[in-house]
Design an enzyme around this catalytic site. Structure first.
Site, PDB file in Angstrom:
ATOM      1  N   LYS A  86      11.877   6.653  18.343  1.00 14.65           N
ATOM      2  CA  LYS A  86      10.883   7.414  17.580  1.00 14.65           C
ATOM      3  C   LYS A  86      11.462   8.780  17.243  1.00 14.65           C
ATOM      4  O   LYS A  86      12.206   9.368  18.050  1.00 14.65           O
ATOM      5  CB  LYS A  86       9.621   7.553  18.450  1.00 14.65           C
ATOM      6  CG  LYS A  86       8.438   8.237  17.774  1.00 14.65           C
ATOM      7  CD  LYS A  86       7.232   8.214  18.720  1.00 14.65           C
ATOM      8  CE  LYS A  86       6.001   8.864  18.135  1.00 14.65           C
ATOM      9  NZ  LYS A  86       4.851   8.802  19.064  1.00 14.65           N
ATOM     10  N   SER A 138       0.622   6.853  17.081  1.00 15.21           N
ATOM     11  CA  SER A 138       1.523   7.522  16.168  1.00 15.21           C
ATOM     12  C   SER A 138       2.899   6.867  16.042  1.00 15.21           C
ATOM     13  O   SER A 138       3.608   7.110  15.075  1.00 15.21           O
ATOM     14  CB  SER A 138       1.716   8.973  16.609  1.00 15.21           C
ATOM     15  OG  SER A 138       2.316   9.018  17.892  1.00 15.21           O
ATOM     16  N   SER A 143      -0.391   6.094  21.673  1.00 13.31           N
ATOM     17  CA  SER A 143       0.569   5.943  20.575  1.00 13.31           C
ATOM     18  C   SER A 143       1.621   4.864  20.746  1.00 13.31           C
ATOM     19  O   SER A 143       2.344   4.578  19.792  1.00 13.31           O
ATOM     20  CB  SER A 143       1.264   7.261  20.295  1.00 13.31           C
ATOM     21  OG  SER A 143       0.420   8.061  19.528  1.00 13.31           O
TER      22      SER A 143
HETATM   23  N1  GLN Z   1      -3.982   8.696  18.410  1.00 14.95           N
HETATM   24  C1  GLN Z   1      -3.912   9.660  19.468  1.00 14.95           C
HETATM   25  C2  GLN Z   1      -3.870  11.047  18.901  1.00 14.95           C
HETATM   26  O1  GLN Z   1      -3.950  11.164  17.731  1.00 14.95           O
HETATM   27  C3  GLN Z   1      -2.742   9.381  20.334  1.00 14.95           C
HETATM   28  C4  GLN Z   1      -1.513  10.070  19.955  1.00 14.95           C
HETATM   29  C5  GLN Z   1      -0.371   9.796  20.886  1.00 14.95           C
HETATM   30  O2  GLN Z   1      -0.495   9.036  21.841  1.00 14.95           O
HETATM   31  N2  GLN Z   1       0.713  10.487  20.634  1.00 14.95           N
HETATM   32  O3  GLN Z   1      -3.792  12.003  19.597  1.00 14.95           O
END
Ligand code: GLN
Length: 476
Positions: free
Chosen positions: A74, A149, A173
């Site tokens: 990532k 994400s 994420s």
């Molecule tokens: N969707 C969650 C957020 O927007 C999780 C993000 C993540 O785990 N980096 O914060």
């Protein structure tokens, strides 16, 4: 795709080579460029490394645990000498000056890093629509999001553009995109994997973990990346288990289910049905599934968004147009360097969160929001620990819905945030959690089932996951 172990066997048998494998992935990546999964592919470098690994094998030298494994990372994981941007304009042109511990460890075990994957800006989002470099498309249905994400990582594995990928999980994420894309996604316990070299979003929540096609591969990757690191003081001294050697689960499991999770508003009926069917299969197989009351479901999202935005507002203060990354060409003095660079460099969602975090930490509101959310976090930990005194696992859906369409939730941040309702718990309390592709909707969209275990019980979690995947009769 075969397991890494099977692939390594075919390398040893001479049926394939690292170079051929990398070449195949590169061609496939090229054919699938429309998915926008990769922000950059390290083609020449990956080929050169593959050739060097083939020579190593030919010379009969000892090979590493990840020998020849082709892995994407990532775009918030640093790799020395390579760009890293957290999918943000503010880090445009920035090159990592050191490698993340996870990268060092994978390379030391003979992995090949093939490229960096697209994601939501600074890992903030649930759909990959917040990347400064455009959204990633779900390979199952290109009109749908891959989740976020770590959407690029999920799709790189889903579409067969690498063997495995590393993502990061602050509130879901890894697990939510794994669920949307039909792959395995593991968030380790807090402190199991070093965060050194991971661009921080919310440091007390962030963990790096693998996306794979098989549980066994997730176990192998975890075995390599986990463990104490003197560069990250929050890593645990607990020994790392040989997860791959202990993947059998031959006893009766006690599984807790929170009835509230299956009644919650916004839960798609097909996801509910799939979860109920898995529960029924588990019971038929002799496992004990018990309903446990959990009164906290409605507090999870508020606590998560207060605490993570507070941490983000502090972590992201370093992007100021002075130290590194983007500086506004219109800046004329100290103040305009800060203001214009941050205004132009950050996207909308990141700005929302920095402002929200600054607000909840401000003098007049600290006690009303931040302190209270910390108390909720503590209560949750106590509650969850008590549940694990009596149960091996907690089971629930990974996400209340299957992959949604682009734009469907972008105008409604609350609805988007609610999509994280089942995933944030594991980060709030620091326990390991995995999403397994155990079902599909009538339309053929993947449905992930989530399992959680007590802190540092990855071995048990992986063994039971492997058992579930072996018995999988994808519920339709
Ligand atoms: N969707 C969650 C957020 O927007 C999780 C993000 C993540 O785990 N980096 O914060």
């Amino acid at each position: 795709m075969e397991t890494l172990r099977a692939y390594q066997q075919s390398l040893r048998n001479g049926e394939t080579s690292c170079r051929d494998t990398v070449q195949k992935f590169l061609t496939h990546i090229q054919e699938n460029r429309h998915l926008n999964a990769y922000l950059e592919v390290f083609a020449d470098e990956a080929l050169a490394r593959a050739a060097a690994l083939d020579d190593k094998l030919a010379r009969g030298e000892k090979t590493g645990k990840l020998f020849g494994a082709v892995i994407s990372i990532k775009d918030n994981i640093c790799y020395r000498g390579h760009r890293v941007s957290a999918a943000s304009k503010i880090l445009e042109g920035f090159t990592s000056v050191y490698s993340a511990t996870v990268v060092e460890r994978m390379l030391a075990e003979d992995a090949i890093i093939i490229g960096r994957t697209n994601c939501d800006e600074f890992a903030m989002g649930s759909s990959n629509e917040n990347s400064a470099y455009g959204p990633v498309l779900n390979a199952c249905d290109n009109s749908r999001v891959p989740g976020g994400s770590s959407g690029g990582s999920a799709v790189s594995v889903q579409a067969g553009l690498c063997h495995a990928s590393l993502g990061s999980d602050t509130g879901g994420s890894i697990r939510q995109p794994a669920s949307f894309c039909g792959v395995v996604g593991l968030k380790p316990s807090y402190g199991r994997v070093s965060r050194y070299g991971l661009i921080a979003y919310a440091s007390s929540f962030d963990q790096i973990g693998p996306f794979t096609q098989h549980v066994e591969d997730a176990a192998l990757l975890l075995e390599v990346i986990a463990g104490k690191d003197r560069m990250d003081a929050t890593t645990s001294l607990r020994p790392v288990m040989p997860y791959t050697e202990k993947l059998q689960f031959n006893r009766r499991a006690r599984i807790a289910v929170f009835p509230e999770t299956l009644r919650s508003e916004g839960l798609q009926e097909e996801v509910r049905q799939a979860t109920l069917q898995i529960i029924e299969q588990l019971e038929l197989a002799g496992h004990i599934v018990e309903e446990v009351d959990f009164a906290w479901l409605d507090y999870l999202i508020p606590a998560y968004y207060i605490l993570t935005t507070a941490e983000a507002s502090s972590n992201l203060a370093r992007y100021d147009g002075v130290h590194y990354g983007y500086r506004s060409p219109d800046a004329t003095d100290m103040e305009t360097i800060y203001k214009k660079s941050r205004t132009e460099g950050f996207g909308k969602e990141v700005k929302n969160r920095i402002m929200l975090g600054t607000f909840v930490l401000s003098a007049g509101y600290y006690d009303a929001y931040y302190s209270r959310a910390q108390k909720v976090r503590r209560l949750l930990s106590d509650n969850i620990s008590a549940i694990f005194q009596k149960h091996d696992f907690i089971l629930m859906p990974t996400s209340p819905c299957t992959a949604f369409r682009f734009g469907e939730k972008t105008n409604n941040p609350v609805e988007m945030y609610l999509a994280d309702i089942y995933t944030v718990l594991a980060n709030l309390v620091g326990i390991p959690a995995i999403s397994l592709p155990l079902a599909r909707s009538a339309e053929g969209l993947p449905i992930g089932i989530q399992l959680m275990a007590d802190s540092f019980q990855e071995q048990k979690l992986l063994a039971f996951s492997s058992y579930l995947m072996q018995r999988r009769q994808v519920v339709q």
